[in-house]
Design a protein around this motif. Structure first.
Motif, PDB file in Angstrom:
ATOM      1  N   VAL A   1      69.583   9.042 -71.493  1.00 49.91           N
ATOM      2  CA  VAL A   1      69.720   9.018 -69.850  1.00 49.91           C
ATOM      3  C   VAL A   1      68.436   8.898 -69.128  1.00 49.91           C
ATOM      4  O   VAL A   1      67.472   9.130 -69.677  1.00 49.91           O
ATOM      5  CB  VAL A   1      70.375  10.410 -69.641  1.00 49.91           C
ATOM      6  N   ALA A   2      68.408   8.658 -67.737  1.00 50.04           N
ATOM      7  CA  ALA A   2      67.566   8.785 -66.976  1.00 50.04           C
ATOM      8  C   ALA A   2      67.474  10.238 -65.990  1.00 50.04           C
ATOM      9  O   ALA A   2      68.482  10.266 -65.598  1.00 50.04           O
ATOM     10  CB  ALA A   2      67.122   7.614 -66.128  1.00 50.04           C
ATOM     11  N   ILE A   3      66.413  10.836 -66.146  1.00 50.74           N
ATOM     12  CA  ILE A   3      66.308  12.336 -65.389  1.00 50.74           C
ATOM     13  C   ILE A   3      65.812  11.830 -63.998  1.00 50.74           C
ATOM     14  O   ILE A   3      64.851  11.248 -63.743  1.00 50.74           O
ATOM     15  CB  ILE A   3      65.384  13.180 -66.004  1.00 50.74           C
ATOM     16  N   ALA A   4      66.853  12.292 -63.061  1.00 48.56           N
ATOM     17  CA  ALA A   4      66.458  11.896 -61.505  1.00 48.56           C
ATOM     18  C   ALA A   4      65.993  13.165 -60.615  1.00 48.56           C
ATOM     19  O   ALA A   4      67.051  14.331 -60.907  1.00 48.56           O
ATOM     20  CB  ALA A   4      67.324  11.349 -60.722  1.00 48.56           C
TER      21      ALA A   4
ATOM     22  N   ILE B   1      62.051   8.759 -65.988  1.00 48.82           N
ATOM     23  CA  ILE B   1      62.388   9.892 -65.098  1.00 48.82           C
ATOM     24  C   ILE B   1      62.207   8.865 -63.713  1.00 48.82           C
ATOM     25  O   ILE B   1      61.427   7.988 -63.548  1.00 48.82           O
ATOM     26  CB  ILE B   1      60.779  10.610 -64.879  1.00 48.82           C
ATOM     27  N   ILE B   2      63.086   9.186 -63.021  1.00 43.55           N
ATOM     28  CA  ILE B   2      63.351   8.534 -61.527  1.00 43.55           C
ATOM     29  C   ILE B   2      62.994   9.576 -60.379  1.00 43.55           C
ATOM     30  O   ILE B   2      63.574  10.621 -60.197  1.00 43.55           O
ATOM     31  CB  ILE B   2      64.797   7.969 -61.331  1.00 43.55           C
TER      32      ILE B   2
ATOM     33  N   VAL C   1      58.454   6.452 -69.005  1.00 47.31           N
ATOM     34  CA  VAL C   1      58.548   5.562 -67.649  1.00 47.31           C
ATOM     35  C   VAL C   1      58.866   6.665 -66.458  1.00 47.31           C
ATOM     36  O   VAL C   1      59.677   7.478 -66.632  1.00 47.31           O
ATOM     37  CB  VAL C   1      59.769   4.598 -67.948  1.00 47.31           C
ATOM     38  N   CYS C   2      58.056   6.397 -65.752  1.00 47.81           N
ATOM     39  CA  CYS C   2      58.514   7.310 -64.402  1.00 47.81           C
ATOM     40  C   CYS C   2      58.168   6.644 -63.152  1.00 47.81           C
ATOM     41  O   CYS C   2      56.972   5.904 -62.887  1.00 47.81           O
ATOM     42  CB  CYS C   2      57.205   8.517 -64.558  1.00 47.81           C
ATOM     43  N   ILE C   3      59.162   6.344 -62.415  1.00 46.97           N
ATOM     44  CA  ILE C   3      59.126   5.105 -61.213  1.00 46.97           C
ATOM     45  C   ILE C   3      59.685   6.095 -60.170  1.00 46.97           C
ATOM     46  O   ILE C   3      60.270   7.340 -59.954  1.00 46.97           O
ATOM     47  CB  ILE C   3      59.954   4.271 -61.454  1.00 46.97           C
ATOM     48  N   ASP C   4      59.283   5.590 -59.021  1.00 49.04           N
ATOM     49  CA  ASP C   4      59.553   6.330 -57.585  1.00 49.04           C
ATOM     50  C   ASP C   4      59.903   5.304 -56.298  1.00 49.04           C
ATOM     51  O   ASP C   4      60.239   4.126 -56.825  1.00 49.04           O
ATOM     52  CB  ASP C   4      58.505   7.153 -57.012  1.00 49.04           C
TER      53      ASP C   4
END
Length: 477
Positions: free
Chosen positions: A379-382, A417-418, A442-445
């Motif tokens: 999953v991606a954590i937001a 991480i989003i 991977v951490c994007i904004d």
């Protein structure tokens, strides 16, 4: 810095199947002395396919070979190789999304859409895409007003309400031009959808399969369908049968609607005021429906905005309006893209602002939502994040993330991480350091997501500074 992405939109609808190829222009809009701000600055449609009737094997099955043949033929006519496609969407919409083999068709087409293309069919996403393809969001933003777009196809009418450019509500009704089908040569009614059949029975209309279709015979049910559309946008009181035609949900009408636009195949006849020689030349009631909408209360009580696209609104939206670009202050420790179909776990503001221990426990608890047979899936954590976080605040969030994602770390799953606010680079590096620089991060904004969304992350562009992203709301609602 300027880069071009080739995008495809493929729409397999209740009535029609079509393709659009678009060119998306990526540029750094910041000055030389500031952090890069890379965004999509222009979108240009470079090829529109012919419009085909969607091939079906039966009332419950799509002809997947027929659809694949259409797509192959149009790629050749456009002179485009599938390897050149970088982004876009394949969308099965309306009643076609409910066919038994819809998933199989998407799978067969995925190879034609490049590495980074989303296959979706949720009515919420379709409403947004068609509304954007119709240009309702642009009109709403430029005139600082509310615009509802109704995309009326063969099987469904998708509603998207925009306020000053932002979509605030979506809905979908089972109202469309091919819910009653007519033989073009004999003019006999050959099909009536179950919901429309129920309304015909409730109202006591004399309309049955096998009857000869005339304008006078079918007008009572067409008027009912228009009444439902009027009810959906608040210009008529809701009737007792309104809920029968709601696909998944309707718009809540919390915001006053000032303007309305129409797209989809039926919209060509909403805007058309010329003579009509044959109301049933397409083998359905689409022309009748469009003409009746033109006479409706919606035209009298709301400002009517002409759409940029009508029958092509969904496919244009799919090809040009599904891709977003991440912020340029991001972290990725390994170029392992594309990443597809990741469900989003969005943490609450309370979860992320109450300290590392609360954040850790919230992640551990909520990850259980995504376990299959007690096994954690990717999953991606937001999080929303902070606009100007201190060093201590970043470290605290990083510590909570690493603690909450212990199971991911043990199983060698990447941490994705989003963040909505601009802090992904420093947060990603802090997490990477806590993992002794040994685990993928991977951490994007710059990306806004919610629980229930899915995300695709494409290969880096703009010299590796940003990642293209597609957010999908409810894949197969």
């Amino acid at each position: 810095m300027r880069e071009e992405l080739l995008s495809v939109g493929i729409d397999i609808g209740t009535s029609t199947t079509q393709l659009v190829f678009s060119k998306l222009i990526i540029e750094n809009t910041a000055s030389n002395f500031t952090i890069p701000r890379i965004s999509i600055v222009d979108k240009e449609i470079i090829y529109k396919s012919d419009i085909y009737f969607t091939p079906l094997k039966s009332l419950t099955e799509i002809d997947s070979d027929g659809v694949k043949d259409i797509v192959e033929k149009e790629y050749i006519k456009a002179g485009i190789n599938k390897e050149d496609i970088k982004t876009g969407a394949v969308i099965i919409t309306g009643e076609t999304a409910r066919k038994e083999n819809a998933n199989e068709v998407l799978h067969r087409l995925s190879g034609f859409a490049g590495d980074f293309v989303v296959a979706t069919a949720g009515p919420d996403l379709e409403s947004i895409i068609s509304g954007k393809g119709a240009g309702a969001h642009i009109y709403s933003e430029e005139h600082s007003t509310t615009v509802v777009n109704i995309d009326i196809g063969g099987g469904t009418s998708n509603l998207a309400l925009f306020n000053i450019g932002d979509v605030i509500e979506t809905g979908c009704l089972d109202i469309g031009g091919r819910l009653i089908k007519i033989d073009t040569s004999t003019k006999q009614i050959t099909y009536i959808s179950p919901k429309i059949e129920k309304i015909i029975k409730e109202k006591g209309f004399s309309i049955s399969i096998g009857d000869i279709a005339t304008k006078e015979k079918l007008m009572p049910i067409v008027e009912e369908m228009v009444h439902f559309l009027e009810e959906s946008v608040g210009v008529r009181e809701k009737s007792s049968l309104f809920d029968v035609v709601v696909t998944n949900k309707t718009i809540g009408l919390k915001k006053e609607i000032h303007c309305i636009s129409f797209s989809g195949g039926v919209a060509d006849y909403v805007y058309y005021d010329g003579p009509i020689d044959d109301y049933f030349k397409y083998g359905d009631i689409g022309i009748l429906l469009g003409q009746k909408i033109r006479e409706s209360e919606m035209f009298k009580k709301l400002k009517v905005v002409r759409s940029i696209e009508t029958i092509r609104a969904t496919v244009v939206g799919a090809g040009s309006h599904t891709t977003e670009i991440s912020g340029s202050t991001i972290t990725y420790t390994k170029e392992n893209f594309p990443i597809k179909n990741l469900p989003i776990l969005k943490l609450s503001e309370e979860d992320e602002s109450s300290g590392s221990e609360v954040l850790k426990n919230a992640i551990k608890t909520k990850l259980d939502w995504f376990k299959l047979e007690n096994d954690v899936q990717r999953v991606a954590i937001a999080i929303n994040g902070k606009k100007n976080p201190s060093f201590i605040e970043v470290q605290d969030i990083a510590k909570g993330m690493v603690g909450g994602l212990e199971e991911f770390i043990e199983r060698e799953l990447p941490l994705i991480i989003i963040v909505e606010n601009d802090m992904a680079k420093v947060l990603g590096q802090a997490i990477y350091a806590l993992l002794n620089f040994k685990k993928d991060v991977v951490c994007i904004d710059g990306i806004k997501v919610e629980n229930g969304d899915y995300i695709d992350i494409g290969k880096p562009i703009a010299e590796g500074k940003v990642l293209p992203v597609v957010i999908k709301t409810l894949v197969f609602n």
